[in-house]
Design a protein around this motif. Sequence first.
Motif, PDB file in Angstrom:
ATOM      1  N   ALA A 127       0.843  -1.192   0.000  1.00  9.30           N
ATOM      2  CA  ALA A 127       0.000   0.000   0.000  1.00  9.30           C
ATOM      3  C   ALA A 127       0.880   1.244   0.000  1.00  9.30           C
ATOM      4  N   GLY A 128       0.248   2.411   0.114  1.00 13.52           N
ATOM      5  CA  GLY A 128       0.984   3.663   0.033  1.00 13.52           C
ATOM      6  C   GLY A 128       1.378   3.955  -1.412  1.00 13.52           C
ATOM      7  N   ARG A 129       2.328   4.870  -1.599  1.00 13.80           N
ATOM      8  CA  ARG A 129       2.752   5.217  -2.961  1.00 13.80           C
ATOM      9  C   ARG A 129       3.319   4.007  -3.686  1.00 13.80           C
ATOM     10  N   LEU A 130       3.971   3.114  -2.937  1.00 16.21           N
ATOM     11  CA  LEU A 130       4.513   1.898  -3.543  1.00 16.21           C
ATOM     12  C   LEU A 130       3.398   1.018  -4.092  1.00 16.21           C
ATOM     13  N   GLY A 131       2.356   0.789  -3.310  1.00 15.28           N
ATOM     14  CA  GLY A 131       1.236  -0.038  -3.767  1.00 15.28           C
ATOM     15  C   GLY A 131       0.539   0.562  -4.967  1.00 15.28           C
ATOM     16  N   ILE A 132       0.373   1.879  -4.972  1.00 16.46           N
ATOM     17  CA  ILE A 132      -0.252   2.554  -6.107  1.00 16.46           C
ATOM     18  C   ILE A 132       0.638   2.461  -7.347  1.00 16.46           C
ATOM     19  N   ALA A 133       1.949   2.612  -7.164  1.00 12.01           N
ATOM     20  CA  ALA A 133       2.879   2.542  -8.295  1.00 12.01           C
ATOM     21  C   ALA A 133       2.854   1.159  -8.944  1.00 12.01           C
ATOM     22  N   VAL A 134       2.822   0.112  -8.121  1.00  7.09           N
ATOM     23  CA  VAL A 134       2.746  -1.253  -8.646  1.00  7.09           C
ATOM     24  C   VAL A 134       1.430  -1.451  -9.401  1.00  7.09           C
ATOM     25  N   THR A 135       0.339  -0.986  -8.815  1.00  4.30           N
ATOM     26  CA  THR A 135      -0.970  -1.111  -9.454  1.00  4.30           C
ATOM     27  C   THR A 135      -1.009  -0.378 -10.784  1.00  4.30           C
ATOM     28  N   ASP A 136      -0.484   0.847 -10.803  1.00  2.00           N
ATOM     29  CA  ASP A 136      -0.458   1.630 -12.047  1.00  2.00           C
ATOM     30  C   ASP A 136       0.441   0.985 -13.089  1.00  2.00           C
ATOM     31  N   GLY A 137       1.574   0.421 -12.636  1.00  2.00           N
ATOM     32  CA  GLY A 137       2.483  -0.235 -13.565  1.00  2.00           C
ATOM     33  C   GLY A 137       1.853  -1.452 -14.217  1.00  2.00           C
ATOM     34  N   LEU A 138       1.160  -2.251 -13.433  1.00  2.00           N
ATOM     35  CA  LEU A 138       0.465  -3.421 -13.976  1.00  2.00           C
ATOM     36  C   LEU A 138      -0.634  -3.004 -14.956  1.00  2.00           C
ATOM     37  N   THR A 139      -1.335  -1.935 -14.607  1.00  2.00           N
ATOM     38  CA  THR A 139      -2.430  -1.466 -15.457  1.00  2.00           C
ATOM     39  C   THR A 139      -1.903  -0.899 -16.778  1.00  2.00           C
ATOM     40  N   ALA A 140      -0.854  -0.100 -16.707  1.00  2.00           N
ATOM     41  CA  ALA A 140      -0.299   0.528 -17.909  1.00  2.00           C
ATOM     42  C   ALA A 140       0.210  -0.510 -18.909  1.00  2.00           C
ATOM     43  N   ARG A 141       0.633  -1.656 -18.417  1.00  2.00           N
ATOM     44  CA  ARG A 141       1.145  -2.707 -19.294  1.00  2.00           C
ATOM     45  C   ARG A 141       0.070  -3.706 -19.708  1.00  2.00           C
ATOM     46  N   GLY A 142      -1.167  -3.410 -19.382  1.00  4.44           N
ATOM     47  CA  GLY A 142      -2.257  -4.293 -19.793  1.00  4.44           C
ATOM     48  C   GLY A 142      -2.317  -5.589 -19.022  1.00  4.44           C
ATOM     49  N   LEU A 143      -1.705  -5.619 -17.841  1.00  5.99           N
ATOM     50  CA  LEU A 143      -1.688  -6.827 -17.024  1.00  5.99           C
ATOM     51  C   LEU A 143      -2.836  -6.842 -16.016  1.00  5.99           C
ATOM     52  N   LEU A 144      -3.355  -5.667 -15.737  1.00  5.47           N
ATOM     53  CA  LEU A 144      -4.445  -5.514 -14.780  1.00  5.47           C
ATOM     54  C   LEU A 144      -5.479  -4.560 -15.356  1.00  5.47           C
ATOM     55  N   ARG A 145      -6.752  -4.935 -15.238  1.00  7.37           N
ATOM     56  CA  ARG A 145      -7.836  -4.075 -15.686  1.00  7.37           C
ATOM     57  C   ARG A 145      -8.529  -3.453 -14.483  1.00  7.37           C
ATOM     58  N   GLN A 146      -8.921  -2.185 -14.633  1.00 12.07           N
ATOM     59  CA  GLN A 146      -9.623  -1.500 -13.564  1.00 12.07           C
ATOM     60  C   GLN A 146     -10.971  -0.942 -14.021  1.00 12.07           C
ATOM     61  N   ASP A 147     -11.346  -1.189 -15.277  1.00 13.67           N
ATOM     62  CA  ASP A 147     -12.543  -0.570 -15.823  1.00 13.67           C
ATOM     63  C   ASP A 147     -13.832  -1.124 -15.227  1.00 13.67           C
ATOM     64  N   THR A 148     -13.875  -2.397 -14.957  1.00 13.37           N
ATOM     65  CA  THR A 148     -15.072  -3.009 -14.368  1.00 13.37           C
ATOM     66  C   THR A 148     -14.694  -3.749 -13.089  1.00 13.37           C
ATOM     67  N   GLY A 149     -13.943  -3.081 -12.251  1.00 16.25           N
ATOM     68  CA  GLY A 149     -13.397  -3.752 -11.078  1.00 16.25           C
ATOM     69  C   GLY A 149     -12.036  -4.331 -11.421  1.00 16.25           C
ATOM     70  N   PHE A 150     -11.257  -4.666 -10.417  1.00 16.08           N
ATOM     71  CA  PHE A 150      -9.911  -5.184 -10.651  1.00 16.08           C
ATOM     72  C   PHE A 150      -9.969  -6.608 -11.184  1.00 16.08           C
ATOM     73  N   ALA A 151      -9.198  -6.872 -12.239  1.00 19.02           N
ATOM     74  CA  ALA A 151      -9.114  -8.226 -12.800  1.00 19.02           C
ATOM     75  C   ALA A 151      -7.811  -8.353 -13.555  1.00 19.02           C
ATOM     76  N   LEU A 152      -7.100  -9.469 -13.326  1.00 18.79           N
ATOM     77  CA  LEU A 152      -5.902  -9.739 -14.116  1.00 18.79           C
ATOM     78  C   LEU A 152      -6.311 -10.157 -15.522  1.00 18.79           C
ATOM     79  N   THR A 153      -5.587  -9.670 -16.502  1.00 19.64           N
ATOM     80  CA  THR A 153      -5.830 -10.088 -17.876  1.00 19.64           C
ATOM     81  C   THR A 153      -5.087 -11.398 -18.133  1.00 19.64           C
ATOM     82  N   ASP A 154      -5.313 -11.988 -19.301  1.00 16.60           N
ATOM     83  CA  ASP A 154      -4.570 -13.203 -19.658  1.00 16.60           C
ATOM     84  C   ASP A 154      -3.072 -12.913 -19.672  1.00 16.60           C
TER      85      ASP A 154
END
Length: 238
Positions: A127-154
Amino acid sequence: MTTRDPQAPQLARLAGLMADETRAACLLALLDGRAWTAGELARHAGVAASTLSEHLGKLVAGGLLAEERQGRHRYVRLAGPRVAQLVEDLAAQVAPDASVRPRPRTLRESSAGSAMARGRTCYDHLAGRLGIAVTDGLTARGLLRQDTGFALTDSGLEWFGAVGIALDRKGRRPLARACLDWTERRPHLAGVAGAAFCRHALDAGWCVRIGSERAVKVTAHGEQALTTLLGIDTTTLR
């Protein structure tokens, strides 16, 4: 004549367990995911050991804490991820706005607060800035979706496997879940994937625990790994 919901008494009892400052302090402390002794929690909450023992008995009986004994020591921890999620969600709802948050009284308080905001564990995920940075990094690379709730992509599932982060998908816990960060006011990754990433980060030496609370610090090795794998600008985490 109205019929009372049969869950109402149970909900009232659960709320009553948390409606005490000492018990609330214990639950928040145990969000670090580790087991604490009764003595450690008593000192943390600023109460006598006998008083704390009574509170712990109520939390254990109510199913919020699990206990184990080793010799003469009594250890307690949160009963599981669902309890942690409940405490996290409630804490996020009452976290004060930064503009009205009490100013730290000492340099030590200021340093501890800054470290917690920079990076910490939230039960078993980052959590904190580190947790947000990891979350944003996963999302930016298409590894995590946040549009309809959190979900890992294939691609995300493949990425975790390639990095060597095992995901236990046998239980009922969500693979990916959003957890509202009380310092950043944005959701970070929790669930099975969040816990697995945090565990790997600590085991691989990407992060180390600092201080006596939940704060973690990214190591030089971790900076290189997070930059290479997720494109994170680690200067924001220093």
